[in-house]
Design a protein around this motif. Sequence first.
Motif, mmCIF file in Angstrom:
data_model
loop_
_atom_site.group_PDB
_atom_site.id
_atom_site.type_symbol
_atom_site.label_atom_id
_atom_site.label_comp_id
_atom_site.label_asym_id
_atom_site.label_seq_id
_atom_site.Cartn_x
_atom_site.Cartn_y
_atom_site.Cartn_z
ATOM 1 N N ARG A 1 0.833 -1.200 0.000
ATOM 2 C CA ARG A 1 0.000 0.000 0.000
ATOM 3 C C ARG A 1 0.866 1.248 0.000
ATOM 4 O O ARG A 1 1.951 1.264 0.555
ATOM 5 N N SER A 2 0.340 2.306 -0.601
ATOM 6 C CA SER A 2 1.041 3.584 -0.578
ATOM 7 C C SER A 2 0.698 4.314 0.726
ATOM 8 O O SER A 2 -0.226 3.929 1.450
ATOM 9 N N LEU A 3 1.443 5.357 1.024
ATOM 10 C CA LEU A 3 1.223 6.110 2.260
ATOM 11 C C LEU A 3 -0.195 6.680 2.348
ATOM 12 O O LEU A 3 -0.837 6.547 3.394
ATOM 13 N N PRO A 4 -0.745 7.295 1.289
ATOM 14 C CA PRO A 4 -2.130 7.778 1.388
ATOM 15 C C PRO A 4 -3.140 6.647 1.652
ATOM 16 O O PRO A 4 -4.095 6.842 2.396
ATOM 17 N N GLN A 5 -2.908 5.474 1.077
ATOM 18 C CA GLN A 5 -3.809 4.355 1.325
ATOM 19 C C GLN A 5 -3.718 3.881 2.772
ATOM 20 O O GLN A 5 -4.724 3.556 3.392
ATOM 21 N N ILE A 6 -2.521 3.845 3.323
ATOM 22 C CA ILE A 6 -2.340 3.436 4.712
ATOM 23 C C ILE A 6 -3.013 4.444 5.646
ATOM 24 O O ILE A 6 -3.705 4.054 6.590
#
Length: 113
Positions: free
Chosen positions: A6-11
């Motif tokens: 996952r990318s940071l915005p998704q996390i």
Amino acid sequence: MAASSRSLPQILRHTLVNPAALGYLALVAAVGVWVGVDALFVEHVDGSFAGIWLFLVTGPTSFLFVTLPGALPFIGIAVGAVTQAYVLGAAYRWFLDRPTHRHMRRDAGIGSA
């Protein structure tokens, strides 16, 4: 989907957009509105201690910023709110995503007839 892909915005979205984190942020916002109303519209003979509640609600993270000069303590309130909401959201997700003891015992063959 694995957590590492996952990318940071998704996390952040996965952790901060849940009832625990959003409820906590709503509490911080309500306390902030109360402090603002107290500071702007209520006359006090002496100073008011209402602003301390923002530090108490966002502590212990915001306590790290209290002794800094200028407006940095108020940045500490925002950092503390997001940090605490992240921790509450992660705990909420962990609690929901963990397997229950009943499922673990059933999968291990314990307690089945």
